[in-house]
Design an enzyme around this catalytic site. Structure first.
Site, PDB file in Angstrom:
ATOM      1  N   CYS A   1       0.825  -1.567   0.512  1.00  0.00           N
ATOM      2  CA  CYS A   1       0.259  -0.016  -0.440  1.00  0.00           C
ATOM      3  C   CYS A   1       0.834   1.372   0.162  1.00  0.00           C
ATOM      4  CB  CYS A   1      -1.063  -0.353   0.850  1.00  0.00           C
ATOM      5  SG  CYS A   1      -1.866  -1.172   1.368  1.00  0.00           S
TER       6      CYS A   1
ATOM      7  N   CYS B   1      -1.869  -1.081  -3.797  1.00  0.00           N
ATOM      8  CA  CYS B   1      -3.228  -0.314  -3.242  1.00  0.00           C
ATOM      9  C   CYS B   1      -3.311   0.857  -2.596  1.00  0.00           C
ATOM     10  CB  CYS B   1      -3.206  -1.271  -1.603  1.00  0.00           C
ATOM     11  SG  CYS B   1      -3.188  -1.130  -0.085  1.00  0.00           S
TER      12      CYS B   1
END
Ligand code: NAD
Length: 249
Positions: free
Chosen positions: A74, A155
């Site tokens: 992420c 992400c």
């Protein structure tokens, strides 16, 4: 005698190519600890050995991606297109961003050429077809498959370093354009920020028409941003590893 010598010579050369390639593969793989490199090597080989090097589709590398899966990442995924040197000079120095080449499979295979041949269990590193020779090329199919896998685990906020010194910084037919952008999962990815690397003589900027195309190609729900960043600024950021992530642009 001559025939025997030639046959022997050719056989030895083939073995050397396989062995040399295997040892680069394994030694690079061992750099990433905690992997079963022997198993990954065997799974990798199964994608292309004993096959026509122009008949290796992306899917041939599915078992490899299963054997060496990409970890969800992420806010740190960095894609690139036409900026190979500058992006890696930057990511090498800071821990803020991760390119495909900083992951196990990307790191192991970056810069290498390999292919198989029908009727042979060897790995060849010379006389392999080049990217433009055929669609289902052994090497290009690998990069397409791992690029798809890398986009799939991205992400949060993702970034892409594009080249502001060329007329068309975004190409929908590049791997970034055709596979990575389209493979972003809108339920996991909030935004894509283009880092348009500029030099003194700028050819493009964030208003470029090709970047409008990029915005259209983005899966619905993913926000878009663009930053023009001089190459000198990237070098400066890279030279200070203490600098907080996200403060370079
Ligand atoms: P790009 O056009 O800069 O190509 C990247 C590399 O892929 C080139 O250096 C070349 O080795 C090869 N390549 C790609 N398309 C080619 C073609 N048509 N003919 C010959 N060689 C070609 O950028 P891209 O296509 O957008 O790919 C970069 C993105 O995809 C990155 O985000 C990265 O994750 C991934 N990728 C990495 C590699 C690699 O060699 N490490 C190769 C392809 C794709």
């Amino acid at each position: 005698v001559i025939i025997v010598a030639v046959v022997l010579g050719v056989t030895l050369r083939k073995e050397t190519e396989t062995n040399q390639f295997q040892s680069v593969f394994l030694s690079r793989c061992e750099t990433f600890k905690g992997n079963n490199c022997q198993k990954i090597w065997e799974t990798f080989q199964q994608a292309y050995v004993n096959r026509d090097p122009c008949k290796v589709p992306m899917e041939a590398y599915d078992p490899l991606v299963t054997a060496a899966p990409f970890k969800p990442t992420c806010n740190r995924v960095m894609f690139w297109s036409k900026t190979k040197v500058v992006v890696h000079e930057f990511t090498e120095k800071t821990d803020c961003f991760v390119t495909l080449e900083d992951t196990l499979l990307g790191y192991v295979l970056d810069g290498l050429t390999w292919c198989g041949k029908e009727g042979s269990s060897e790995t060849f590193t010379t006389d392999c077809p080049v990217w433009t020779d055929c669609e289902n090329n052994t090497v290009s199919s690998f990069w397409k498959r791992v690029s798809a896998a890398y986009a799939d685990i991205a992400c949060g906020n993702v970034s892409a370093m594009l080249n502001g010194s060329i007329a068309v910084p975004f190409s929908p037919t590049s791997i970034f354009g055709s596979i990575e952008v389209k493979g972003l999962n809108a339920t996991r990815v909030n935004s894509l920020t283009v880092v348009l690397v500029t030099e003194e003589e700028n050819v493009t900027n964030c208003t470029d028409a090709s970047l409008k195309v990029l915005q259209k190609e983005l899966p619905a729900g993913i926000n878009y941003g663009c930053e023009e960043v001089p190459e000198s600024q990237l070098q400066e950021c890279g030279s200070d590893p203490q600098r907080p992530c996200g403060s370079c642009w």
